[in-house]
Design a protein around this motif. Sequence first.
Motif, PDB file in Angstrom:
ATOM      1  N   ILE A  45       0.831  -1.199   0.000  1.00 41.42           N
ATOM      2  CA  ILE A  45       0.000   0.000   0.000  1.00 41.42           C
ATOM      3  C   ILE A  45       0.869   1.253   0.000  1.00 41.42           C
ATOM      4  N   VAL A  46       1.898   1.283   0.834  1.00 39.49           N
ATOM      5  CA  VAL A  46       2.779   2.453   0.907  1.00 39.49           C
ATOM      6  C   VAL A  46       3.506   2.667  -0.410  1.00 39.49           C
ATOM      7  N   LEU A  47       4.013   1.597  -1.016  1.00 38.32           N
ATOM      8  CA  LEU A  47       4.696   1.733  -2.304  1.00 38.32           C
ATOM      9  C   LEU A  47       3.750   2.238  -3.391  1.00 38.32           C
ATOM     10  N   GLY A  48       2.525   1.791  -3.365  1.00 36.81           N
ATOM     11  CA  GLY A  48       1.533   2.289  -4.327  1.00 36.81           C
ATOM     12  C   GLY A  48       1.261   3.769  -4.140  1.00 36.81           C
ATOM     13  N   LEU A  49       1.136   4.201  -2.890  1.00 42.35           N
ATOM     14  CA  LEU A  49       0.909   5.623  -2.624  1.00 42.35           C
ATOM     15  C   LEU A  49       2.102   6.475  -3.047  1.00 42.35           C
ATOM     16  N   ILE A  50       3.311   5.969  -2.830  1.00 42.03           N
ATOM     17  CA  ILE A  50       4.511   6.695  -3.258  1.00 42.03           C
ATOM     18  C   ILE A  50       4.540   6.801  -4.780  1.00 42.03           C
ATOM     19  N   ALA A  51       4.180   5.737  -5.480  1.00 43.40           N
ATOM     20  CA  ALA A  51       4.160   5.763  -6.942  1.00 43.40           C
ATOM     21  C   ALA A  51       3.150   6.777  -7.463  1.00 43.40           C
ATOM     22  N   VAL A  52       1.975   6.815  -6.867  1.00 49.70           N
ATOM     23  CA  VAL A  52       0.957   7.782  -7.288  1.00 49.70           C
ATOM     24  C   VAL A  52       1.438   9.205  -7.025  1.00 49.70           C
ATOM     25  N   ALA A  53       2.041   9.453  -5.868  1.00 51.61           N
ATOM     26  CA  ALA A  53       2.551  10.788  -5.552  1.00 51.61           C
ATOM     27  C   ALA A  53       3.647  11.195  -6.532  1.00 51.61           C
ATOM     28  N   THR A  54       4.517  10.266  -6.898  1.00 56.14           N
ATOM     29  CA  THR A  54       5.578  10.562  -7.855  1.00 56.14           C
ATOM     30  C   THR A  54       5.002  10.936  -9.210  1.00 56.14           C
ATOM     31  N   LEU A  55       4.007  10.198  -9.673  1.00 52.36           N
ATOM     32  CA  LEU A  55       3.371  10.522 -10.947  1.00 52.36           C
ATOM     33  C   LEU A  55       2.714  11.898 -10.911  1.00 52.36           C
ATOM     34  N   LEU A  56       2.091  12.239  -9.801  1.00 54.69           N
ATOM     35  CA  LEU A  56       1.471  13.560  -9.682  1.00 54.69           C
ATOM     36  C   LEU A  56       2.516  14.666  -9.732  1.00 54.69           C
ATOM     37  N   VAL A  57       3.640  14.485  -9.053  1.00 55.22           N
ATOM     38  CA  VAL A  57       4.705  15.497  -9.057  1.00 55.22           C
ATOM     39  C   VAL A  57       5.258  15.666 -10.463  1.00 55.22           C
ATOM     40  N   VAL A  58       5.476  14.569 -11.170  1.00 56.07           N
ATOM     41  CA  VAL A  58       6.001  14.639 -12.537  1.00 56.07           C
ATOM     42  C   VAL A  58       5.007  15.353 -13.452  1.00 56.07           C
ATOM     43  N   ALA A  59       3.738  15.025 -13.337  1.00 54.22           N
ATOM     44  CA  ALA A  59       2.721  15.649 -14.189  1.00 54.22           C
ATOM     45  C   ALA A  59       2.591  17.142 -13.904  1.00 54.22           C
ATOM     46  N   ILE A  60       2.584  17.523 -12.650  1.00 53.72           N
ATOM     47  CA  ILE A  60       2.456  18.939 -12.301  1.00 53.72           C
ATOM     48  C   ILE A  60       3.698  19.706 -12.739  1.00 53.72           C
ATOM     49  N   THR A  61       4.873  19.118 -12.557  1.00 57.09           N
ATOM     50  CA  THR A  61       6.114  19.774 -12.982  1.00 57.09           C
ATOM     51  C   THR A  61       6.119  19.986 -14.491  1.00 57.09           C
ATOM     52  N   ALA A  62       5.704  18.996 -15.247  1.00 57.16           N
ATOM     53  CA  ALA A  62       5.659  19.124 -16.707  1.00 57.16           C
ATOM     54  C   ALA A  62       4.669  20.202 -17.135  1.00 57.16           C
ATOM     55  N   ALA A  63       3.512  20.253 -16.480  1.00 60.44           N
ATOM     56  CA  ALA A  63       2.506  21.255 -16.826  1.00 60.44           C
ATOM     57  C   ALA A  63       3.001  22.664 -16.518  1.00 60.44           C
ATOM     58  N   VAL A  64       3.636  22.841 -15.376  1.00 61.37           N
ATOM     59  CA  VAL A  64       4.157  24.161 -15.004  1.00 61.37           C
ATOM     60  C   VAL A  64       5.274  24.575 -15.951  1.00 61.37           C
ATOM     61  N   THR A  65       6.169  23.651 -16.281  1.00 58.65           N
ATOM     62  CA  THR A  65       7.266  23.964 -17.198  1.00 58.65           C
ATOM     63  C   THR A  65       6.732  24.366 -18.571  1.00 58.65           C
ATOM     64  N   ARG A  66       5.745  23.643 -19.058  1.00 58.28           N
ATOM     65  CA  ARG A  66       5.158  23.962 -20.359  1.00 58.28           C
ATOM     66  C   ARG A  66       4.502  25.342 -20.340  1.00 58.28           C
ATOM     67  N   ARG A  67       3.802  25.641 -19.258  1.00 59.58           N
ATOM     68  CA  ARG A  67       3.126  26.949 -19.151  1.00 59.58           C
ATOM     69  C   ARG A  67       4.144  28.081 -19.060  1.00 59.58           C
ATOM     70  N   VAL A  68       5.227  27.889 -18.308  1.00 57.80           N
ATOM     71  CA  VAL A  68       6.261  28.917 -18.196  1.00 57.80           C
ATOM     72  C   VAL A  68       6.914  29.142 -19.549  1.00 57.80           C
ATOM     73  N   ASN A  69       7.151  28.071 -20.314  1.00 59.99           N
ATOM     74  CA  ASN A  69       7.723  28.212 -21.638  1.00 59.99           C
ATOM     75  C   ASN A  69       6.774  28.956 -22.581  1.00 59.99           C
ATOM     76  N   GLN A  70       5.474  28.785 -22.442  1.00 57.81           N
ATOM     77  CA  GLN A  70       4.505  29.515 -23.254  1.00 57.81           C
ATOM     78  C   GLN A  70       4.532  30.998 -22.917  1.00 57.81           C
ATOM     79  N   ILE A  71       4.680  31.314 -21.645  1.00 61.48           N
ATOM     80  CA  ILE A  71       4.701  32.717 -21.235  1.00 61.48           C
ATOM     81  C   ILE A  71       5.954  33.405 -21.752  1.00 61.48           C
ATOM     82  N   ASN A  72       7.087  32.722 -21.701  1.00 64.40           N
ATOM     83  CA  ASN A  72       8.355  33.303 -22.190  1.00 64.40           C
ATOM     84  C   ASN A  72       8.313  33.336 -23.689  1.00 64.40           C
TER      85      ASN A  72
END
Length: 71
Positions: free
Chosen positions: A44-71
């Motif tokens: 259960i803990v490993l599954g929760l860590i995997a889900v949290a990691t995927l969320l961090v990667v997705a949010i980081t990619a979205a923020v990076t893409r948006r910052v690149n659009q603004i620049n």
Amino acid sequence: MPTTAWILLTGYLATTRRLIGDRARRIHTGAGDAGSNTLELVIIVLGLIAVATLLVVAITAAVTRRVNQIN
């Protein structure tokens, strides 16, 4: 004179009380599987860590893409 609904509710209540009493006795005496074992908790803990990691990667990619659009 009790109605049919009253009789059914009384029966459900009696059954629920019996089941809760049985489960409490099993947990108190240690009989049966009263909880999770260590392997289940690790999975259960490993599954929760995997889900949290995927969320961090997705949010980081979205923020990076948006910052690149603004620049």
